[in-house]
Design a protein around this motif. Structure first.
Motif, PDB file in Angstrom:
ATOM      1  N   HIS A   1      -2.171  -3.771  -0.662  1.00  0.00           N
ATOM      2  CA  HIS A   1      -1.085  -3.394   0.227  1.00  0.00           C
ATOM      3  C   HIS A   1      -0.762  -4.610   1.097  1.00  0.00           C
ATOM      4  O   HIS A   1      -1.669  -5.312   1.534  1.00  0.00           O
TER       5      HIS A   1
ATOM      6  N   ALA B   1       6.822  -0.360   9.237  1.00  0.00           N
ATOM      7  CA  ALA B   1       5.375  -0.135   9.155  1.00  0.00           C
ATOM      8  C   ALA B   1       4.676  -1.428   8.781  1.00  0.00           C
ATOM      9  O   ALA B   1       5.157  -2.184   7.923  1.00  0.00           O
TER      10      ALA B   1
ATOM     11  N   THR C   1       2.442  -6.412   3.948  1.00  0.00           N
ATOM     12  CA  THR C   1       3.619  -6.206   4.781  1.00  0.00           C
ATOM     13  C   THR C   1       4.662  -7.274   4.450  1.00  0.00           C
ATOM     14  O   THR C   1       4.323  -8.459   4.326  1.00  0.00           O
TER      15      THR C   1
ATOM     16  N   ASP D   1       0.418  -3.520   8.800  1.00  0.00           N
ATOM     17  CA  ASP D   1      -1.040  -3.441   8.983  1.00  0.00           C
ATOM     18  C   ASP D   1      -1.694  -2.305   8.207  1.00  0.00           C
ATOM     19  O   ASP D   1      -2.361  -1.436   8.778  1.00  0.00           O
ATOM     20  N   ALA D   2      -1.545  -2.318   6.896  1.00  0.00           N
ATOM     21  CA  ALA D   2      -2.173  -1.293   6.055  1.00  0.00           C
ATOM     22  C   ALA D   2      -3.689  -1.454   6.029  1.00  0.00           C
ATOM     23  O   ALA D   2      -4.220  -2.558   6.064  1.00  0.00           O
TER      24      ALA D   2
ATOM     25  N   ILE E   1       5.552  -1.716   4.308  1.00  0.00           N
ATOM     26  CA  ILE E   1       4.342  -1.902   3.502  1.00  0.00           C
ATOM     27  C   ILE E   1       4.665  -1.715   2.027  1.00  0.00           C
ATOM     28  O   ILE E   1       5.240  -0.700   1.626  1.00  0.00           O
TER      29      ILE E   1
ATOM     30  N   GLU F   1      -2.534  -1.726  17.080  1.00  0.00           N
ATOM     31  CA  GLU F   1      -2.205  -2.101  15.697  1.00  0.00           C
ATOM     32  C   GLU F   1      -3.473  -2.443  14.935  1.00  0.00           C
ATOM     33  O   GLU F   1      -4.585  -2.280  15.430  1.00  0.00           O
TER      34      GLU F   1
ATOM     35  N   GLU G   1      -4.280  -5.856   2.439  1.00  0.00           N
ATOM     36  CA  GLU G   1      -5.424  -4.933   2.298  1.00  0.00           C
ATOM     37  C   GLU G   1      -5.671  -4.785   0.811  1.00  0.00           C
ATOM     38  O   GLU G   1      -4.758  -4.417   0.058  1.00  0.00           O
TER      39      GLU G   1
ATOM     40  N   TRP H   1      -1.807   2.885   8.942  1.00  0.00           N
ATOM     41  CA  TRP H   1      -0.770   1.903   9.211  1.00  0.00           C
ATOM     42  C   TRP H   1      -0.241   2.091  10.628  1.00  0.00           C
ATOM     43  O   TRP H   1      -0.443   3.129  11.245  1.00  0.00           O
ATOM     44  N   LYS H   2       0.447   1.071  11.101  1.00  0.00           N
ATOM     45  CA  LYS H   2       1.046   1.102  12.435  1.00  0.00           C
ATOM     46  C   LYS H   2       2.560   1.087  12.299  1.00  0.00           C
ATOM     47  O   LYS H   2       3.111   0.263  11.567  1.00  0.00           O
TER      48      LYS H   2
END
Length: 327
Positions: free
Chosen positions: A121, A163, A123, A165-166, A134, A224, A110, A179-180
């Motif tokens: 950001h 965490a 992962t 998927d920012a 993240i 997600e 991201e 986030w997820k």
């Protein structure tokens, strides 16, 4: 979302039968069982490019994606969101020292402008906990190189599975991180969270608030890959659900009148293999982008129809009516 080499679960959403006005090569699809024409999407980058995120600088759009080839993060540029040129250099040549040095474990970037440059950001696998977490990196240019910021991950709830998927959202001069928690890694529940962060995204400034979890039949066991936009005075949360690894992946949405919810989900997905008439398999990992003409576009990945192990980049038009999206 997961790297190309590692299969995983993804997002869902509901789609109506409107045709999508896009330029470029359209993924044509047969009529649906109810006689309505399925939605259509344009294939805009015929290469593996999962979990796309797009930021605009000047007249140039920069797209970033999960690892591929020799790169931790993939990068491509365009001036029209249709014709894309891959960039050979890796915008994130080295993740933070907290991360395991395994390229296939760097996912779902991201990127946004922070006023003094750009923040990424990403992962990666945390050495200490063994969970995906993240991290954050900074660059003066969207081209990179992005350099790690901080001694450890930015968000890493190891007891919730980590965490991933920012996504960034701004409102009223404040920035938020979505986030997820990666609970499906280890038999735990999954939720999409919203958390305030500093303007450059290098620090959290408040506690996370859970927004949604799985619960609809088509979502499988998790949600997600969030994207949050505000349209017509309402908050629209797009997300992925079900198995990312095949045709079951989908893109869904939920709508709220307040930033922290409650979010009300659409009963059916916005994008699915069926809604696209089978022309795109497992659409997910979406981002919403304003095109050169000022209209919204949704960019997302889908598995290659030729059966190869690639998630290609697609684009479609996106309209909102009273905050409800339609492809």
């Amino acid at each position: 979302m997961f790297p190309t080499a590692v299969r995983r679960f993804g997002r869902s959403a509901a789609v109506t039968a409107a045709g999508v006005l896009v330029t470029g090569l359209l993924a044509a699809a047969p009529a649906g069982a109810d006689g309505t024409a399925p939605a259509r999407a344009a294939l805009v980058l015929d290469r593996d490019f999962p979990d796309p995120d797009v930021v605009k600088e000047g007249r140039t759009y920069h797209a970033y994606a999960t690892n591929g080839g020799a790169a931790n993060i993939q990068h491509a540029t365009s001036t029209d969101l249709v014709h894309w040129t891959p960039v050979d250099t890796d915008p994130l040549p080295r993740p933070g020292d907290w991360a395991e040095p395994t390229r296939s474990l760097v996912w779902a970037p991201e990127v946004f402008a922070n006023g003094r440059g750009f923040t990424m950001h990403y992962t990666a696998r945390d050495r200490a906990s063994g969970r995906q977490c993240i991290g954050v990196a900074l660059s003066p240019s969207p081209d990179g190189p992005f350099r790690p910021a901080g001694p450890g991950p930015l968000v890493c709830p190891a007891d919730q599975g980590g965490a991933i998927d920012a996504a960034s959202f701004t409102e009223g001069g404040r920035r938020y991180l979505l986030w997820k928690n990666d609970g499906n890694c280890c038999g735990l529940p999954t939720r999409i969270h919203l958390q305030p962060v500093s303007w450059d995204g290098t620090r959290t400034t408040g506690d996370p608030v859970p927004l949604i979890g799985p619960g609809l039949p088509w979502e499988g066991q998790l949600v997600e890959a969030p994207t949050l936009v505000r349209r017509d005075g309402r908050y629209v949360l797009l997300y992925s659900a079900d198995s990312y690894a095949d045709h079951r992946y989908k893109t869904g949405y939920a709508v709220a009148d307040s930033l922290t919810g409650p979010y009300v989900k659409a009963p059916e997905p916005l994008l699915s293999t069926d809604s696209l008439g089978g022309a795109v398999r497992g659409p997910g990992g979406q981002d919403v982008v304003t095109g050169p003409d000022g209209t919204d576009r949704i960019l997302f990945h889908g598995w290659s129809p030729d059966g190869s192990d690639r998630r290609l980049l697609y684009s479609a038009g996106l309209d909102f009516t009273d905050g409800v999206p339609r492809v």
